[in-house]
Design an enzyme around this catalytic site. Structure first.
Site, PDB file in Angstrom:
ATOM      1  CB  THR A   1      -0.907   0.014   1.246  1.00  0.00           C
ATOM      2  OG1 THR A   1      -1.787  -1.084   1.145  1.00  0.00           O
ATOM      3  CG2 THR A   1      -1.710   1.298   1.348  1.00  0.00           C
TER       4      THR A   1
ATOM      5  NE  ARG B   1      -8.162  -8.253   2.256  1.00  0.00           N
ATOM      6  CZ  ARG B   1      -7.140  -7.406   2.278  1.00  0.00           C
ATOM      7  NH1 ARG B   1      -7.059  -6.445   1.392  1.00  0.00           N
ATOM      8  NH2 ARG B   1      -6.198  -7.521   3.190  1.00  0.00           N
ATOM      9  CB  VAL B   2     -12.726  -3.975   2.879  1.00  0.00           C
ATOM     10  CG1 VAL B   2     -12.119  -2.625   3.261  1.00  0.00           C
ATOM     11  CG2 VAL B   2     -13.798  -3.790   1.804  1.00  0.00           C
ATOM     12  N   GLY B   3      -9.385  -4.471   3.206  1.00  0.00           N
ATOM     13  CA  GLY B   3      -8.284  -4.565   4.163  1.00  0.00           C
ATOM     14  C   GLY B   3      -8.312  -3.413   5.154  1.00  0.00           C
ATOM     15  CG  ASP B   4      -4.538  -2.144   6.559  1.00  0.00           C
ATOM     16  OD1 ASP B   4      -4.470  -2.950   5.604  1.00  0.00           O
ATOM     17  OD2 ASP B   4      -3.708  -1.245   6.742  1.00  0.00           O
TER      18      ASP B   4
ATOM     19  CB  THR C   1       2.021  -0.919   3.820  1.00  0.00           C
ATOM     20  OG1 THR C   1       2.075  -1.879   2.764  1.00  0.00           O
ATOM     21  CG2 THR C   1       3.428  -0.651   4.327  1.00  0.00           C
ATOM     22  N   GLY C   2       0.821  -3.821   4.705  1.00  0.00           N
ATOM     23  CA  GLY C   2       1.048  -5.214   5.077  1.00  0.00           C
ATOM     24  C   GLY C   2      -0.289  -5.933   5.009  1.00  0.00           C
TER      25      GLY C   2
ATOM     26  N   GLY D   1      -3.736  -6.611   5.738  1.00  0.00           N
ATOM     27  CA  GLY D   1      -4.772  -5.849   6.433  1.00  0.00           C
ATOM     28  C   GLY D   1      -5.455  -6.633   7.530  1.00  0.00           C
TER      29      GLY D   1
HETATM   30  N1  ASP Z   1      -2.778  -3.313   3.717  1.00  0.00           N
HETATM   31  C1  ASP Z   1      -3.264  -3.629   2.406  1.00  0.00           C
HETATM   32  C2  ASP Z   1      -4.453  -4.534   2.499  1.00  0.00           C
HETATM   33  O1  ASP Z   1      -4.474  -5.413   3.334  1.00  0.00           O
HETATM   34  C3  ASP Z   1      -2.268  -4.270   1.526  1.00  0.00           C
HETATM   35  C4  ASP Z   1      -0.927  -3.639   1.466  1.00  0.00           C
HETATM   36  O2  ASP Z   1      -0.471  -2.926   2.321  1.00  0.00           O
HETATM   37  O3  ASP Z   1      -0.301  -3.836   0.466  1.00  0.00           O
HETATM   38  O4  ASP Z   1      -5.336  -4.405   1.687  1.00  0.00           O
END
Ligand code: ASP
Length: 302
Positions: free
Chosen positions: A144, A172-175, A195-196, A198
């Site tokens: 992200t 699906r929705v992440g953080d 980032t990582g 979610g």
């Molecule tokens: N945090 C983002 C998600 O889970 C992905 C990412 O950081 O690349 O959607």
């Protein structure tokens, strides 16, 4: 004092482009959004905007958010499918006092009502990569794009944008569009973004956690390290092996720092008197380690 920090090596180009504008007096929100949009428009970056890798059904679903630190106003969109610049819809939503987060068809309708260009998000290169990942049954990792900005008038803002986890389940929705998890900004303290994976980041509400740690007096780096370590260890104590978690922090004085639980993370930053540069991040705790973290040794089997 002005400052800007962005996640991953590819944010350096935007920091080089927009740091001079912050120095010339541009606002924190305008700068963070412009930087995020630049990366959304860069098709070589396959984790955001046009060129992002699609979900399990081959459709791109983008998430983005912005927050400003004076009145804590938020704009966020999730599952955004027909416009490669979700950050512009998120930015426009900040001015709508009634709503903070729009998703799916409603988010797309909002973008259309703003006259944002409706363009295909999927590129041939992203499609080819998607087919390859699908055959290998592999997710490509998480990158992200997050920018935290402090403008010379002491205002802070955060902008985050992502295509999320590649091959994700539709819906699906992440953080990233979730306040407190993917981002937070408070002019009285500082800002943070993550980032990582979610699903792991949101369990620790890491961005709010880090801003609150700065409020208690920790430096941005210490706050980021504490938020990542605490979240990681809490997940391990629950029997879960944490995936990648990384974050960046900026305080209201222009000090910045970052932390990660893996070796791949780097960030870019610039501030008054400090030219744009890339900073690799040593993991504060290692999610690839086979042994239990030192903090948990002795608890094994309990
Ligand atoms: N945090 C983002 C998600 O889970 C992905 C990412 O950081 O690349 O959607």
């Amino acid at each position: 004092m002005w400052a800007i920090i962005g996640t991953w090596h590819f944010s350096l180009q935007a920091i080089e482009a927009f740091a001079p504008r912050l120095a010339a007096g541009d606002g924190a929100m305008d700068t963070a959004v412009a930087a995020a949009r630049m990366i959304e428009d860069d098709e070589r970056v396959d984790s955001v905007g046009r060129g992002g890798i699609p979900n399990a059904q081959g459709e791109c679903e983008l998430d983005a958010a912005v927050m400003e630190g004076r009145a804590l106003r938020i704009g966020a969109v999730a599952g955004f499918c027909h416009c490669p610049n979700p950050i512009l819809a998120a930015r426009a939503l900040v001015d709508h006092a009634e709503y903070n987060l729009l998703c799916g068809v409603g988010a797309d309708a909002f973008a259309r009502s703003l006259g944002l260009p409706q363009q295909p998000i999927l590129t041939e290169a992203a499609l080819a990569r998607w087919q390859q990942l699908r055959q290998q049954r592999q997710d490509k990792g998480h990158d992200t794009v997050c920018f935290l900005a402090l403008s010379a008038d002491a205002r802070m803002a955060v902008a985050v944008t992502t295509s999320g986890m590649s091959l994700k389940l539709p819906g699906r929705v992440g953080d990233s569009p979730l306040v407190g998890s993917g981002f937070y900004a408070d002019d009285e303290v500082g800002a943070a973004a993550a980032t990582g994976l979610g699903e792991d980041i949101m369990k620790g509400v890491v961005s709010f956690r880090a801003v609150e740690a700065m409020r208690q007096g920790l430096s941005p780096r210490q706050a980021a390290e504490q938020a990542v370590r605490e979240t990681h260890l809490r997940l391990v104590r629950g029997g879960h092996k944490p995936d990648n978690i990384a974050m960046v922090c900026l305080d209201k004085y222009g000090n910045f720092g970052a932390a990660a639980n893996h070796r791949e993370f780097a960030y870019a930053a610039a501030r008054e008197g400090l030219a744009p540069a890339l900073y690799p991040v040593e993991p504060v705790i290692d999610n690839q380690a086979t042994a239990l973290p030192r903090e948990l040794q002795g608890l094994a089997g309990s």
